[in-house]
Design an enzyme around this catalytic site. Structure first.
Site, PDB file in Angstrom:
ATOM      1  CG  HIS A 211       7.501   0.060   9.759  1.00  0.00           C
ATOM      2  ND1 HIS A 211       7.612  -0.166  11.101  1.00  0.00           N
ATOM      3  CD2 HIS A 211       7.106   1.366   9.638  1.00  0.00           C
ATOM      4  CE1 HIS A 211       7.296   0.919  11.782  1.00  0.00           C
ATOM      5  NE2 HIS A 211       6.983   1.868  10.906  1.00  0.00           N
ATOM      6  CG  ASP A 212       6.122  -1.742   4.595  1.00  0.00           C
ATOM      7  OD1 ASP A 212       5.758  -2.306   5.648  1.00  0.00           O
ATOM      8  OD2 ASP A 212       5.430  -0.892   4.003  1.00  0.00           O
TER       9      ASP A 212
ATOM     10  CG  ASN B  23       0.453  -3.046   7.655  1.00  0.00           C
ATOM     11  OD1 ASN B  23      -0.039  -2.016   7.199  1.00  0.00           O
ATOM     12  ND2 ASN B  23       1.713  -3.403   7.402  1.00  0.00           N
TER      13      ASN B  23
ATOM     14  CG  ASN C 182       0.597   3.165   4.398  1.00  0.00           C
ATOM     15  OD1 ASN C 182       0.389   3.067   5.599  1.00  0.00           O
ATOM     16  ND2 ASN C 182       1.622   2.594   3.792  1.00  0.00           N
TER      17      ASN C 182
ATOM     18  CG  ASP D  93      -0.219  -0.060   2.563  1.00  0.00           C
ATOM     19  OD1 ASP D  93       0.989  -0.384   2.582  1.00  0.00           O
ATOM     20  OD2 ASP D  93      -0.854   0.245   3.592  1.00  0.00           O
TER      21      ASP D  93
HETATM   22  C1  BDR Z   1       3.138  -0.296   8.664  1.00  0.00           C
HETATM   23  O1  BDR Z   1       2.095   0.647   8.524  1.00  0.00           O
HETATM   24  C2  BDR Z   1       2.282   1.435   7.386  1.00  0.00           C
HETATM   25  O2  BDR Z   1       2.066   2.786   7.670  1.00  0.00           O
HETATM   26  C3  BDR Z   1       3.674   1.155   6.893  1.00  0.00           C
HETATM   27  O3  BDR Z   1       3.712   1.237   5.479  1.00  0.00           O
HETATM   28  C4  BDR Z   1       3.966  -0.225   7.399  1.00  0.00           C
HETATM   29  O4  BDR Z   1       3.515  -1.208   6.482  1.00  0.00           O
HETATM   30  C5  BDR Z   1       3.907  -0.006   9.932  1.00  0.00           C
HETATM   31  O5  BDR Z   1       3.064  -0.093  11.042  1.00  0.00           O
HETATM   32 CA    CA Z   2       2.958  -0.612   4.158  1.00  0.00          CA
END
Ligand code: BDR
Ligand code: CA
Length: 312
Positions: A238-239, A165, A38, A9
């Site tokens: 994160h991703d 997520n 997002n 996303d």
């Molecule tokens: C996750 O939430 C989204 O905002 C980021 O893209 C990541 O996947 C982190 O909590």
């Molecule tokens: Ca994400």
């Protein structure tokens, strides 16, 4: 070679995950699927198309669920801005999404591929993956593994105990965790160690001058969001941690344990409850990440980003 479907996303950190997946010679990126998260489905899909075109990629994009299964959507504009990728001005995409719904396409790709061929990497709410598993339960035994950026063993981000997520579509996460496929949950315990300091940012930009402007735009915006919203001096990326783990599991310390998703609690909805009390049962199909080899991680990101060419 990993044959990957990336469900995302984009999103600033999704963009880096996508760059990694496109830049790594050991990933065959079969398709990208998008889901509202997002930002709205329309915006994140446009972002995915623009990012792929930016580096001359030819990966097909399928858009999927516009909203979570049950909950009302709540996009993360407070982190990713109005466009989902504020801080950069990408050219509007020339290409369009392929016609099939992402969930149907995931089913098709997995069922048409050899057994244990497809790795699903997810960096977004699990709505598309849950729909695909409900449409064709056989995919759960055919997928090689699911590596997801989602959840947290200890502390959440949207709430004290829930990560974005998982919180955005807890019912979908529950569906996915209740099926017997090999799942690795790369949650906040790992990703909060993937801090993009100014030093790291400089190295990434030096690794690929053709992407410097875009990388700086993305990371600078992300840094300000995380300063304002979560008191981080530099942003946790994160991703890309999920992509890194799929490529080289030694980059994340993991432990096998049962994971359940809370969908009801007033204070705990979206919590991923990892049972670390004792040895996991023999048939346990879930594991959670606990920590990151930070140096190795950034060198993987750097190497993959160096392989791309903006405007190619
Ligand atoms: C996750 O939430 C989204 O905002 C980021 O893209 C990541 O996947 C982190 O909590
Ligand atoms: Ca994400």
């Amino acid at each position: 070679m990993k044959h990957v479907i990336l469900d995302c996303d984009p999103g600033h950190d999704d963009a880096l995950a996508l760059f990694m997946a496109m830049g790594d010679p050991d990933i065959d990126l079969m398709e990208v699927t998008t889901v509202g998260g997002n930002q709205s489905l329309e915006k994140v899909t446009k972002n995915a198309l623009s990012l792929i075109e930016l580096v001359g990629g030819k990966v097909p994009v399928y858009s999927g669920a516009p909203t979570p299964l049950v909950k009302a959507p709540k996009w993360a504009g407070y982190i990713h801005g109005e466009s989902g990728l504020d801080g950069v001005k990408l050219a509007p995409p020339k290409s369009e999404v392929a016609g099939t719904h992402a969930a149907s396409q995931i089913v098709k790709t997995v069922m048409d591929s050899p057994d244990q061929y497809v790795t699903l990497i997810t960096t977004a709410p699990l709505t598309n993956i849950a729909l695909a598993a409900l449409m064709e339960p056989k995919i759960c035994s055919r997928v090689k593994e699911i590596v997801m950026m989602l959840g947290a063993v200890h502390t959440g981000n949207v709430t004290p105990v829930a990560e974005f997520n998982a919180y955005t579509d807890p019912e979908a996460a529950k569906v996915v965790f209740e099926r017997k496929w090999p799942i690795t949950m790369i949650g906040l315990d790992v990703t909060h160690q993937a801090i993009c300091t100014k030093g790291v940012q400089k190295k990434l930009a030096e690794a690929n001058p053709s992407l410097k402007e875009v990388l700086d735009g993305l990371i600078n915006f992300f840094r300000e969001s995380y300063k304002d919203e979560e008191c981080f001096p530099d942003p946790p990326t994160h991703d890309p941690c999920a992509v890194a783990y799929a490529l080289d599991p030694s980059v994340v310390k993991t432990v096998k344990c049962p994971v359940s998703v809370e969908t009801k609690g007033d204070l705990t909805c979206g919590m991923t409850v990892a049972d670390l009390r004792a040895l996991a049962p023999k048939d346990c199909n879930t594991q959670v990440g606990l920590s990151l080899d930070v140096e190795k991680f950034w060198s993987m990101v750097e190497k993959d980003i160096a392989n791309l060419r903006a405007g190619k």
